[in-house]
Design an enzyme around this catalytic site. Structure first.
Site, PDB file in Angstrom:
ATOM      1  N   LYS A 181       0.838  -1.203   0.000  1.00  0.00           N
ATOM      2  CA  LYS A 181       0.000   0.000   0.000  1.00  0.00           C
ATOM      3  C   LYS A 181       0.870   1.250   0.000  1.00  0.00           C
ATOM      4  O   LYS A 181       1.804   1.358   0.790  1.00  0.00           O
ATOM      5  CB  LYS A 181      -0.929  -0.017   1.213  1.00  0.00           C
ATOM      6  CG  LYS A 181      -1.846  -1.246   1.249  1.00  0.00           C
ATOM      7  CD  LYS A 181      -2.592  -1.359   2.562  1.00  0.00           C
ATOM      8  CE  LYS A 181      -1.651  -1.638   3.721  1.00  0.00           C
ATOM      9  NZ  LYS A 181      -2.361  -1.937   4.983  1.00  0.00           N
ATOM     10  N   THR A 213      -7.856   8.857   8.651  1.00  0.00           N
ATOM     11  CA  THR A 213      -7.425   7.617   7.996  1.00  0.00           C
ATOM     12  C   THR A 213      -7.147   6.505   9.011  1.00  0.00           C
ATOM     13  O   THR A 213      -6.510   5.509   8.685  1.00  0.00           O
ATOM     14  CB  THR A 213      -6.159   7.868   7.169  1.00  0.00           C
ATOM     15  OG1 THR A 213      -5.133   8.414   8.023  1.00  0.00           O
ATOM     16  CG2 THR A 213      -6.429   8.833   6.024  1.00  0.00           C
ATOM     17  N   GLY A 215      -7.291   3.280  10.937  1.00  0.00           N
ATOM     18  CA  GLY A 215      -7.857   1.955  10.693  1.00  0.00           C
ATOM     19  C   GLY A 215      -7.961   1.549   9.242  1.00  0.00           C
ATOM     20  O   GLY A 215      -8.583   0.522   8.936  1.00  0.00           O
ATOM     21  N   THR A 216      -7.338   2.301   8.336  1.00  0.00           N
ATOM     22  CA  THR A 216      -7.471   1.945   6.910  1.00  0.00           C
ATOM     23  C   THR A 216      -6.866   0.583   6.604  1.00  0.00           C
ATOM     24  O   THR A 216      -7.430  -0.192   5.828  1.00  0.00           O
ATOM     25  CB  THR A 216      -6.811   3.013   6.024  1.00  0.00           C
ATOM     26  OG1 THR A 216      -5.479   3.288   6.505  1.00  0.00           O
ATOM     27  CG2 THR A 216      -7.603   4.299   6.015  1.00  0.00           C
ATOM     28  N   GLY A 217      -5.716   0.273   7.214  1.00  0.00           N
ATOM     29  CA  GLY A 217      -5.091  -1.023   6.942  1.00  0.00           C
ATOM     30  C   GLY A 217      -5.922  -2.182   7.452  1.00  0.00           C
ATOM     31  O   GLY A 217      -6.091  -3.192   6.759  1.00  0.00           O
ATOM     32  N   CYS A 218      -6.451  -2.050   8.659  1.00  0.00           N
ATOM     33  CA  CYS A 218      -7.321  -3.087   9.221  1.00  0.00           C
ATOM     34  C   CYS A 218      -8.557  -3.276   8.341  1.00  0.00           C
ATOM     35  O   CYS A 218      -8.964  -4.398   8.027  1.00  0.00           O
ATOM     36  CB  CYS A 218      -7.765  -2.703  10.629  1.00  0.00           C
ATOM     37  SG  CYS A 218      -6.435  -2.408  11.801  1.00  0.00           S
TER      38      CYS A 218
END
Length: 271
Positions: A181, A213, A215-218
């Site tokens: 990412k 932004t 928690g975007t990865g989770c």
């Protein structure tokens, strides 16, 4: 006779976020929005909000293993994702459980640092993630700093060429595919790089200028797991999840005084 279509089940193995924007809470919201029954195995309890992480309390590994066993033996998840694992001991526990119970397609989100900058994985656990979890993963979804660390790529190679190199190293190390990412990179365009050993795909989109932004990865890894649980192929699951998370960032509700959560009510792409 019950003629209803079976509801797909997904499992998240991750830490909690008392602020609700990341971790188990974000994963379960994502599963629900994607029409997937969410189950969980808690790895750590955190006290956190949009301003940062105030406290972390890891869950004892035997309790983590018991949670995974309970879900796997009764509810048979079609896909599983892992997020915050905190310690090398927990990484080893989760790797053993994933192997033992042969859970569905495994999405590895190598959570190392929170959006706020707080560290969520002990330094000595990085090698354990690389050696024990990567070979089990259908896909690994690191952001650029995580990818550079896991792949041994110089952090200064923060460009598409560096992302390509890191993705190839991660797949050669045993992951079925890698989605690197690029949200941490500079520029008006966000670029995410997918590689599965044969197919390379670059997802490009305009950058949404926002501080919300958290928690975007989770959320992204949970959306991929949800897509896989629903029966999508890996490329299809990744493409749908990337587009959905970008919409969730654009529609962030603006909560909190720091890095707020994304919009987990964003419309899911039709299939």
């Amino acid at each position: 006779m019950d003629s209803r279509k079976p509801l797909p089940v997904a499992l998240t193995i991750a830490g909690s976020d008392s602020g609700g924007g990341a971790g188990i809470q974000a994963d379960l919201k994502t599963f629900h929005q994607w029409g997937v029954y969410g189950t969980s195995a808690l790895t750590a309890v955190t006290a956190q909000n949009t301003l940062g992480v105030q406290e972390i309390h890891p869950v004892p590994p035997p309790i983590i293993a018991a949670q995974i066993r309970s879900v796997s033996e009764d509810l048979a998840p079609r896909a599983v994702k892992s997020g915050m694992l905190a310690t090398a001991e927990i990484v080893t526990c989760v790797a053993a459980a994933v192997r033992r119970h042969r859970v569905g397609a495994y999405v590895l989100d190598p959570v190392m640092v929170a959006t706020s900058g707080d560290r969520l994985l002990e330094r000595d656990a990085v090698a354990a993630v690389r050696d024990q979890l990567l070979p089990l993963a259908a896909i690994v979804t690191p952001n650029w700093p995580e990818a550079a660390l896991l792949a041994g790529v110089q952090a200064t190679e923060a460009n598409l060429r560096g992302m390509v190199r890191a993705a190839r190293v991660l797949v050669e190390a045993g992951a079925g595919a890698a989605l690197v990412k690029g949200g941490h990179l500079e520029g008006d365009e966000v670029v995410d790089l997918y590689w599965d050993g044969e197919v390379e795909r670059v997802y490009r989109g305009p950058r949404t200028r926002t501080r919300h932004t958290h928690g975007t990865g989770c959320t992204l890894s949970a959306a991929i797991a949800a897509g896989l649980a629903r029966g999508a192929g890996l490329e299809e699951a990744v493409g749908g999840a990337v587009g959905w998370v970008r919409a969730a960032i654009a529609g962030a509700p603006g909560l909190g005084g720091g890095r707020g959560p994304v919009d987990h009510f964003a419309d899911v792409p039709s299939t």
